[in-house]
Design an enzyme around this catalytic site. Structure first.
Site, PDB file in Angstrom:
ATOM      1  N   ASP A 423       0.857  -1.186   0.000  1.00  0.00           N
ATOM      2  CA  ASP A 423       0.000   0.000   0.000  1.00  0.00           C
ATOM      3  C   ASP A 423       0.892   1.235   0.000  1.00  0.00           C
ATOM      4  OD1 ASP A 423      -2.331   1.512   0.214  1.00  0.00           O
ATOM      5  OD2 ASP A 423      -2.254   1.502   2.403  1.00  0.00           O
ATOM      6  N   GLU A 426       2.507   4.604  -4.257  1.00  0.00           N
ATOM      7  CA  GLU A 426       2.424   5.433  -5.485  1.00  0.00           C
ATOM      8  C   GLU A 426       3.752   6.069  -5.846  1.00  0.00           C
ATOM      9  OE1 GLU A 426       0.078   5.369  -3.035  1.00  0.00           O
ATOM     10  OE2 GLU A 426      -1.206   4.121  -4.265  1.00  0.00           O
ATOM     11  N   ASP A 498      -9.128   3.365  -1.972  1.00  0.00           N
ATOM     12  CA  ASP A 498     -10.016   3.825  -0.902  1.00  0.00           C
ATOM     13  C   ASP A 498     -11.341   4.349  -1.439  1.00  0.00           C
ATOM     14  OD1 ASP A 498      -7.954   3.098   0.682  1.00  0.00           O
ATOM     15  OD2 ASP A 498      -7.285   5.135   1.138  1.00  0.00           O
TER      16      ASP A 498
END
Ligand code: GLC
Length: 828
Positions: A423, A426, A498
Site C-alpha cells: 500500500d 504510489e 479507498d
C-alpha cells in the site's frame, strides 16, 4: 533550439499555451520530413528534420514506433515490456512518397514529407493514422465512429472517448466518480472502429453488415503522461508525456481479445495464483490485538461462512515499522499464525514502502549501510512523512535494494505470513508531493522521481515477488497492490483503493474492475462494502454479491467505521452473504480455470460484454457496462442499487438460462427481471458448461471427490478444464490435468464426452454429477454403453454409486457417473 524537447513542447503548449518557445512560433515543432533511412532485418531507422525515428516490426500485428529528439535513443531498459527484441518477417518497398512495410497482418505506410504513419489491414481498411496536417507522431486522426477502451483503473464510462486522462500514480482517498488520476497508470488503450463487412465474413448480428475492428496502443513511457481521447475537439486524439521518448507499440486485432492478448504478450501475464487467493478475504484497518483476530476467525467458522484470508493492517507493526510486530498487541505472532493456519486461515500483512527513519531500527540501519534508499542530488537521504512519521524510501530501481527487500518480505513468509499487501506505493507521502529532484539508481542509468514515480510500485512488487520466488521456489507468491504501472499483472493483484460506501462506488466497482481487465490486469477487485463511510445493509448485500463474482474478493473497511463483517448487517444479510460466498466456493473450479486462461492468454476473468460479442452494438451501450461475463458462458448482471427490485439487462444472441428461476430467455434483447435481494442475476449461455465443486469452508478443507458440471446443451460445445494442486509451482513441471468436456445435443439425444487431455495431476475425483439443464424425461441414459439405473429423487441417487434422476420441476436431468479416463454418456 533543436535540442528542445519537441515532443514535450507540443504537450506543454497544449497544457499551457504560455509555456515553451519554439522555432516556428506556433508552440510546437514538427518531427519534419524524412532525410535519410536505413533498413535492418527487424527495423527501419529514419532520420527526420527534428527527430530520429525507429520502426520495429515486432510481430505480424505489432509494430513499435520510437522517436527521439536527442542524438540517440536511450539505452535504459523498459520496466514494462518483457521482450524488446521481438521480430518477424516483413516485406519492404520504397515508393516515391512513402515507405511500405507489409507483414502477414498489416500494411504500414510511412510518408516521407512530412513523416507520417498510416496503418492498414490487408484489405486496405485504414485502421489508424497520424493526423494528416499536423504530421507529428502522436496526434492521431479521430474517426467519427471511433471508441476507446482501456487505460487501466479509470473512473467514468468504460468508453473513454471525449475525455482526457492523466497517468500519475496518486493516493486519492475517497475519490470522486470523476477523479483522475488514481493509483494505477496503465498507458495502454484500445481503439475500436467500424468497417463495412465483407461478403464472406459473418457478423454475430445478422442484420448488421458492419464489422468492428480493434487496435491497441501501448505507450512505453513512465513519465507523467496524458491521453486525450478526443476531449474538446473532434479532429484528433493524442497522447504524450512530459518527457522521455515517444515510444509506442501499435497492436492490431481486429479482435479486441487479440489486442489484449498481444498487449499481455508484451507486458506479461499473471502466473497461477494460489487457489486460496480466489476465496473470500476479510480485511479491516485494523484487526488487533491478537484475541480480536482469533475471534474474527472463530466467528467465520462458527457462522459457517467460508473464508480463506484475514488481513492485518498497519496496527500489527511496532509503530508502523515494516517487518516488525507490535509485541503488546501480538505477543506470539508465530503461534497465532500457526494456530490459525490449522483452521485453514492464511494471514496477509500490509507492507508499505516507507521505512521509519529511526537510527535504532534494523531496517533503517541496513538500508543506510547498504545505500538502499533514495537520495537528494547532494547525496543526503530523502525523508518523507507517512504512517511511521519521517521515513526513508527504498530505491526499488536498484538491484541490491530489490534483493534486500525481497529477502525481508520472504522472511515474513518464513514466519507463516501467506502473502503481502503493498500500500502507499504510489509512492504516497503526506503532502502528496514527493520531490521531483529525488534521485533513483534506475539500473545504473540514473533518473529522478519524475521518471520513476509511476513505476515505483511495479518495481516494489517485483522485488517482493522475486524475493519470495527465490526463497520459496515451490510457493506461488501472492501480492496485493494499490499502485502499479503496465506490467503489474505479472506480480500482483490490484484493488481499487479507498472507495466510499455509496452506490456510485458500487457501480464503479463494477466498471473499474472491467477497465483493469481490458488493460491486461485480470486479478482485480474493490473493497467490498466500501472502505470509507458506513454502508447500509442493502448496499453491503449488493456489494458482496458483486464481490463474489469479482476476480479478487475482499471486504475491507477504514478505521473508525462500524464493523463490516458479513454478520454486521443483520440476519438476512448475513444469510444472503453466506449463500453467495458459498456459491463462490462452489464455483472455484470455474473461476480457477478462468485464471488459468488469463495466465495463458492475458484475457480478463471478468469480461466486458463487448469482448465476447464484438459486433453487437448493444454491448457497447452505457447500460451494458453494468453487466459482464466470467469466461465465455456465464453472464453476471449485478444489482448496483439497493433500491432496485428489477434489473434491466441485455442478453446477446443465443439462448440464456436463468440460474435462479430455470427460465430460458431468447437473446438479442433487453429484458427486465425481478431481483430478489438474495440473488445476483446470473445466466448461462447456451452451450455453456460450468464446473462446480462441493461446499467447503476454505480451499483445501476437504478432498473434493464429487464434481458437479452444469450443462446447458445446445448444438456442439466444448469446455476445457484446468486443474492442479492449487498451491505449489509443480504445475510448471507438468503437474496439472486438462479435462475436455464435449457436449452434443441432437434432436432426441445428448452426448456428453469427458476425456483427459493431460493427466499430470491426480485429482482424486470419484464421481461426476452432471446437471443437464433444459432436459426432457429421458428413456435411457448410458455411460460407456452401460445403462444407468433411474432413481426417483436426488437423495436416492446420491446414495447410489451411479445412476440418474429427472427433476421434473426444474427440467433438469442429473446423472451420477464414476470418474474414468474417458466417459461417454448418452442420453436418449
Ligand atoms: C490506505 C489504504 C487502506 C488501508 C489504510 C491503512 O488508505 O488504501 O486500504 O487500510 O491505508 O493502512
Amino acid at each position: 533550439m533543436k535540442r528542445l524537447l519537441i515532443f514535450s513542447i507540443l504537450l506543454i503548449f497544449k497544457l499551457s499555451p504560455a509555456a515553451g518557445s519554439d522555432k516556428n512560433g506556433k508552440g510546437f515543432i514538427f518531427a519534419g520530413d524524412v532525410k535519410s533511412f536505413s533498413k535492418f532485418d527487424d527495423h527501419l531507422e529514419l532520420k527526420l528534420d527534428n527527430a530520429l525515428c525507429n520502426v520495429y516490426i515486432a510481430a505480424p500485428n505489432i509494430i513499435r514506433f520510437r522517436y527521439t529528439n536527442q542524438d540517440e535513443f536511450s539505452k535504459a531498459p523498459s520496466y514494462s515490456v518483457l521482450e524488446q527484441s521481438l521480430k518477424t518477417q516483413f516485406q519492404f518497398a520504397d515508393s516515391s512518397k512513402f515507405y511500405e512495410i507489409r507483414t502477414k497482418e498489416l500494411i504500414v505506410h510511412i510518408s516521407k514529407s512530412p513523416c507520417r504513419i498510416s496503418i492498414y489491414n490487408l484489405g486496405m481498411d485504414l485502421i489508424n493514422e497520424d493526423e494528416k496536417a499536423f504530421g507529428v507522431s502522436f496526434d492521431k486522426t479521430l474517426f467519427p465512429d471511433e471508441q476507446f477502451y482501456g487505460l487501466g483503473e479509470k473512473t467514468g464510462s468504460l468508453n473513454k472517448r471525449g475525455n482526457q486522462y492523466t497517468m500519475w500514480n496518486s493516493d486519492q482517498p475517497g475519490y470522486s466518480p470523476t477523479e483522475d488520476p488514481l493509483y494505477q497508470s496503465i498507458t495502454f488503450f484500445i481503439g475500436i472502429r467500424e468497417f463495412p463487412g465483407k461478403s464472406n465474413e459473418k457478423t454475430t448480428r445478422p442484420e448488421s453488415n458492419k464489422l468492428k475492428q480493434a487496435y491497441g496502443i501501448f505507450f512505453d513511457n513512465t513519465y507523467k503522461s496524458y491521453f486525450n481521447m478526443g476531449a474538446s475537439n473532434n479532429r484528433f486524439y493524442w497522447f504524450g508525456a512530459e518527457k522521455g521518448e515517444m515510444d509506442y507499440y501499435f497492436i492490431y486485432g481486429p479482435e479486441i481479445k487479440k489486442v489484449i492478448s498481444s498487449y499481455s504478450q508484451l507486458t506479461g501475464r499473471i502466473e497461477m495464483p494460489p487457489m486460496w487467493a480466489l476465496g473470500y478475504q476479510q480485511s479491516r484497518w485494523s484487526y488487533f490485538p491478537e484475541p480480536n483476530v482469533r475471534n474474527l476467525a472463530e466467528n467465520f467458522r462458527n457462522r459457517n461462512i467460508p473464508i480463506d484470508v484475514i488481513y492485518l493492517d498497519i496496527h500489527y507493526m511496532d509503530e508502523y515499522r515494516v517487518f516488525t510486530w507490535n509485541k503488546e498487541r501480538f505477543p506470539e505472532p508465530q503461534k497465532m499464525l500457526n494456530d490459525l493456519s490449522k483452521e485453514g486461515f492464511k494471514i496477509i500483512t500490509i507492507v508499505d514502502p516507507g521505512v521509519k527513519a529511526d537510527s535504532n531500527y534494523f531496517a533503517a540501519k541496513e538500508g543506510i549501510a547498504g545505500n538502499l534508499f533514495v537520495k537528494y542530488p547532494d547525496g543526503k537521504f530523502y525523508n518523507g512523512e507517512v504512517w511511521p512519521s519521517w521515513s526513508f524510501f527504498p530505491d526499488f530501481t536498484k538491484k541490491e535494494t530489490r534483493e534486500w527487500w525481497g529477502e525481508k518480505n520472504a522472511d515474513l513468509l518464513k514466519d507463516g505470513i501467506a502473502g503481502i499487501w503493498n500500500d502507499m506505493n504510489e509512492p504516497a507521502v503526506w503532502g502528496q508531493a514527493f520531490p521531483d529532484i529525488v534521485q533513483f539508481d534506475f539500473e545504473g542509468f540514473g533518473a529522478n522521481h519524475k521518471r520513476i514515480h509511476n513505476v515505483y510500485a511495479l518495481e516494489m512488487a517485483r522485488a517482493t515477488f522475486e524475493g519470495i520466488r527465490k526463497m520459496f521456489p515451490e510457493k506461488r507468491p501472492f501480492i496485493l497492490t494499490r499502485a502499479g504501472f503496465s506490467g503489474i499483472q505479472r506480480y500482483a493483484a490490484v484493488w481499487t483503493g479507498d472507495n466510499l460506501a455509496n452506490e456510485d462506488h458500487l457501480r464503479m466497482a463494477c466498471t473499474m474492475v472491467q477497465g483493469l481487465g481490458i488493460s491486461g490486469i485480470p486479478f482485480a477487485g474493490s473493497d467490498v462494502g466500501g472502505f470509507m463511510g458506513i454502508p447500509t445493509a442493502g448496499l453491503y448485500n449488493r456489494w458482496i454479491q458483486l464481490g463474489a463474482f469479482s476476480p479478487f474478493f475482499r471486504g475491507h473497511s477504514a478505521y473508525n467505521t462500524i464493523p463490516h463483517e458479513p454478520w454486521a448487517f443483520g440476519e438476512d444479510v448475513e444469510s444472503w452473504a453466506r449463500d453467495i460466498i458459498k456459491l463462490r466456493y462452489r464455483l472455484l473450479p470455474f473461476f480457477y480455470n478462468e485464471f488459468y486462461n488469463a495466465s495463458q492468454t492475458g484475457l480478463p476473468v471478468s469480461r466486458s460484454m463487448f469482448l465476447n460479442f464484438q459486433n453487437d452494438d448493444e454491448c457497447y451501450k452505457w447500460d451494458s457496462q453494468y453487466q459482464f461475463m466470467i469466461g465465455d458462458n456465464l453472464l453476471v448482471a449485478p444489482v448496483l442499487s439497493e433500491k432496485e427490485n428489477f434489473k434491466k439487462l441485455y442478453l446477446p444472441e443465443g439462448k440464456w438460462f436463468d440460474w435462479w428461476t430455470n427460465k430460458i430467455y431468447e437473446g438479442n434483447q433487453w429484458i427486465i427481471i425481478e431481483v430478489p435481494q438474495r440473488e445476483i442475476p446470473l445466466f448461462i449461455r447456451e452451450g455453456g458448461i460450468i464446473p462446480m465443486q462441493q461446499e467447503q469452508n476454505y480451499v483445501g478443507e476437504k478432498k473434493i471427490e464429487e464434481f458437479e458440471v452444469k450443462i446447458f446443451p445446445s448444438g456442439s460445445s466444448v469446455y476445457q478444464l484446468y486443474e492442479d494442486d492449487g498451491i505449489t509451482t509443480n504445475y510448471k513441471n507438468g503437474a496439472f490435468s486438462l479435462t475436455k468436456f464435449k457436449v452434443d445435443k441432437n434432436i432426441n439425444s445428448v452426448e456428453i464426452n469427458v476425456s483427459k487431455e493431460k493427466d499430470g495431476f491426480d485429482l482424486g475425483r470419484k464421481d461426476y454429477l452432471f446437471k443437464v439443464l433444459d432436459s426432457a424425461l429421458p428413456e435411457r441414459v448410458s455411460v460407456n454403453n452401460n445403462d444407468l439405473k433411474s432413481f426417483k429423487d436426488l437423495k436416492s441417487l446420491n446414495s447410489a454409486a451411479e445412476g440418474f434422476c429427472y427433476l421434473k420441476d426444474e427440467q433438469t436431468l442429473v446423472i451420477k457417473a464414476a470418474d474414468k479416463k474417458n466417459l461417454n454418456i448418452s442420453v436418449r
